[in-house]
Design a protein around this motif. Structure first.
Motif, PDB file in Angstrom:
ATOM      1  N   LYS A   7      -3.779  11.868   3.105  1.00 43.20           N
ATOM      2  CA  LYS A   7      -4.611  11.043   2.248  1.00 43.20           C
ATOM      3  C   LYS A   7      -4.737   9.638   2.816  1.00 43.20           C
ATOM      4  O   LYS A   7      -3.943   9.217   3.656  1.00 43.20           O
ATOM      5  CB  LYS A   7      -4.040  10.993   0.833  1.00 43.20           C
ATOM      6  CG  LYS A   7      -4.088  12.331   0.108  1.00 43.20           C
ATOM      7  CD  LYS A   7      -3.854  12.162  -1.366  1.00 43.20           C
ATOM      8  CE  LYS A   7      -4.058  13.466  -2.111  1.00 43.20           C
ATOM      9  NZ  LYS A   7      -3.909  13.301  -3.593  1.00 43.20           N
ATOM     10  N   GLU A   8      -5.736   8.919   2.321  1.00 46.13           N
ATOM     11  CA  GLU A   8      -5.932   7.563   2.786  1.00 46.13           C
ATOM     12  C   GLU A   8      -4.896   6.628   2.160  1.00 46.13           C
ATOM     13  O   GLU A   8      -4.396   6.869   1.062  1.00 46.13           O
ATOM     14  CB  GLU A   8      -7.342   7.079   2.432  1.00 46.13           C
ATOM     15  CG  GLU A   8      -8.437   7.787   3.191  1.00 46.13           C
ATOM     16  CD  GLU A   8      -9.792   7.154   2.972  1.00 46.13           C
ATOM     17  OE1 GLU A   8     -10.769   7.624   3.589  1.00 46.13           O
ATOM     18  OE2 GLU A   8      -9.886   6.196   2.180  1.00 46.13           O
ATOM     19  N   ARG A   9      -4.628   5.572   2.874  1.00 42.29           N
ATOM     20  CA  ARG A   9      -3.731   4.557   2.359  1.00 42.29           C
ATOM     21  C   ARG A   9      -4.425   3.829   1.217  1.00 42.29           C
ATOM     22  O   ARG A   9      -5.594   3.455   1.320  1.00 42.29           O
ATOM     23  CB  ARG A   9      -3.359   3.593   3.479  1.00 42.29           C
ATOM     24  CG  ARG A   9      -2.179   2.719   3.223  1.00 42.29           C
ATOM     25  CD  ARG A   9      -1.768   1.974   4.476  1.00 42.29           C
ATOM     26  NE  ARG A   9      -1.275   2.881   5.505  1.00 42.29           N
ATOM     27  CZ  ARG A   9      -0.770   2.459   6.671  1.00 42.29           C
ATOM     28  NH1 ARG A   9      -0.686   1.170   6.928  1.00 42.29           N
ATOM     29  NH2 ARG A   9      -0.349   3.333   7.559  1.00 42.29           N
ATOM     30  N   GLU A  10      -3.710   3.613   0.118  1.00 43.87           N
ATOM     31  CA  GLU A  10      -4.316   2.963  -1.028  1.00 43.87           C
ATOM     32  C   GLU A  10      -3.551   1.703  -1.402  1.00 43.87           C
ATOM     33  O   GLU A  10      -2.322   1.635  -1.262  1.00 43.87           O
ATOM     34  CB  GLU A  10      -4.356   3.911  -2.237  1.00 43.87           C
ATOM     35  CG  GLU A  10      -3.014   4.356  -2.749  1.00 43.87           C
ATOM     36  CD  GLU A  10      -3.104   5.180  -4.025  1.00 43.87           C
ATOM     37  OE1 GLU A  10      -4.211   5.553  -4.431  1.00 43.87           O
ATOM     38  OE2 GLU A  10      -2.042   5.448  -4.613  1.00 43.87           O
ATOM     39  N   TRP A  60       1.052  -5.040   9.764  1.00 46.40           N
ATOM     40  CA  TRP A  60       1.601  -4.013   8.888  1.00 46.40           C
ATOM     41  C   TRP A  60       3.075  -3.756   9.175  1.00 46.40           C
ATOM     42  O   TRP A  60       3.519  -3.858  10.317  1.00 46.40           O
ATOM     43  CB  TRP A  60       0.841  -2.695   9.069  1.00 46.40           C
ATOM     44  CG  TRP A  60      -0.554  -2.734   8.553  1.00 46.40           C
ATOM     45  CD1 TRP A  60      -1.661  -3.147   9.220  1.00 46.40           C
ATOM     46  CD2 TRP A  60      -0.988  -2.359   7.236  1.00 46.40           C
ATOM     47  NE1 TRP A  60      -2.765  -3.045   8.414  1.00 46.40           N
ATOM     48  CE2 TRP A  60      -2.383  -2.565   7.193  1.00 46.40           C
ATOM     49  CE3 TRP A  60      -0.348  -1.861   6.114  1.00 46.40           C
ATOM     50  CZ2 TRP A  60      -3.140  -2.292   6.046  1.00 46.40           C
ATOM     51  CZ3 TRP A  60      -1.099  -1.593   4.989  1.00 46.40           C
ATOM     52  CH2 TRP A  60      -2.475  -1.810   4.957  1.00 46.40           C
ATOM     53  N   PHE A  85       0.860  -1.177   0.000  1.00 46.34           N
ATOM     54  CA  PHE A  85       0.000   0.000   0.000  1.00 46.34           C
ATOM     55  C   PHE A  85       0.900   1.233   0.000  1.00 46.34           C
ATOM     56  O   PHE A  85       2.088   1.143   0.278  1.00 46.34           O
ATOM     57  CB  PHE A  85      -0.881   0.025   1.256  1.00 46.34           C
ATOM     58  CG  PHE A  85      -1.948  -1.033   1.280  1.00 46.34           C
ATOM     59  CD1 PHE A  85      -1.634  -2.370   1.439  1.00 46.34           C
ATOM     60  CD2 PHE A  85      -3.289  -0.682   1.163  1.00 46.34           C
ATOM     61  CE1 PHE A  85      -2.627  -3.344   1.463  1.00 46.34           C
ATOM     62  CE2 PHE A  85      -4.287  -1.640   1.196  1.00 46.34           C
ATOM     63  CZ  PHE A  85      -3.946  -2.971   1.339  1.00 46.34           C
ATOM     64  N   GLN A  94       0.801   5.708   0.915  1.00 44.69           N
ATOM     65  CA  GLN A  94       0.037   6.779   1.546  1.00 44.69           C
ATOM     66  C   GLN A  94       0.770   8.098   1.421  1.00 44.69           C
ATOM     67  O   GLN A  94       1.967   8.188   1.702  1.00 44.69           O
ATOM     68  CB  GLN A  94      -0.200   6.451   3.026  1.00 44.69           C
ATOM     69  CG  GLN A  94      -1.119   7.409   3.734  1.00 44.69           C
ATOM     70  CD  GLN A  94      -1.489   6.892   5.110  1.00 44.69           C
ATOM     71  OE1 GLN A  94      -0.771   6.101   5.720  1.00 44.69           O
ATOM     72  NE2 GLN A  94      -2.642   7.333   5.618  1.00 44.69           N
TER      73      GLN A  94
END
Length: 120
Positions: free
Chosen positions: A43-46, A110, A37, A39
């Motif tokens: 902003k949101e983690r993508e 994570w 992912f 980030q």
């Protein structure tokens, strides 16, 4: 307890390449899916890419054809080969892994993140 340790981030010029690694350690039964992912601040983690324990892969549209995810089960490691990098790929990259319980079910863990900066 398990741990995911990422490495390979850094500064690269536009069009360059980097390979990220994420190694799992500790006590666990097995690893199911693993993923990368990214980030940006605020902003949101993508999701960037994911790979199952059977090596089925998936990619975000923005990285298809440029990034390749792979894993080495003997080393409990997932990789992200990034090519043709663009400034918009600049972000903190995180890996995650779904660890299987011996009795069934799974839990996610994570990594701490690694910075990737692409200069224009």
């Amino acid at each position: 307890q398990v741990q995911l340790v990422e490495s390979g981030g850094g500064l690269v010029q536009t069009g360059g390449s980097l390979r990220l690694s994420c190694a799992a350690s500790g006590s666990f039964f097995s690893i199911n899916a693993m993923g990368w992912f990214r980030q940006l601040p605020g902003k949101e983690r993508e999701l960037v890419a994911s790979i199952t324990d059977r090596n089925t892969v998936a990619y975000a549209d923005s990285v298809k054809g440029r990034f390749t995810i792979s894993r080495d089960n003997a080393k409990n490691t997932v990789y992200l080969q990034m090519s043709s990098l663009k400034p918009e790929d600049t972000a903190v990259y995180y890996c995650n892994a779904y660890f299987a319980w011996k009795i069934g079910g799974q839990y996610v863990w994570w990594g701490q993140g690694t910075q990737v900066t692409v200069s224009s």
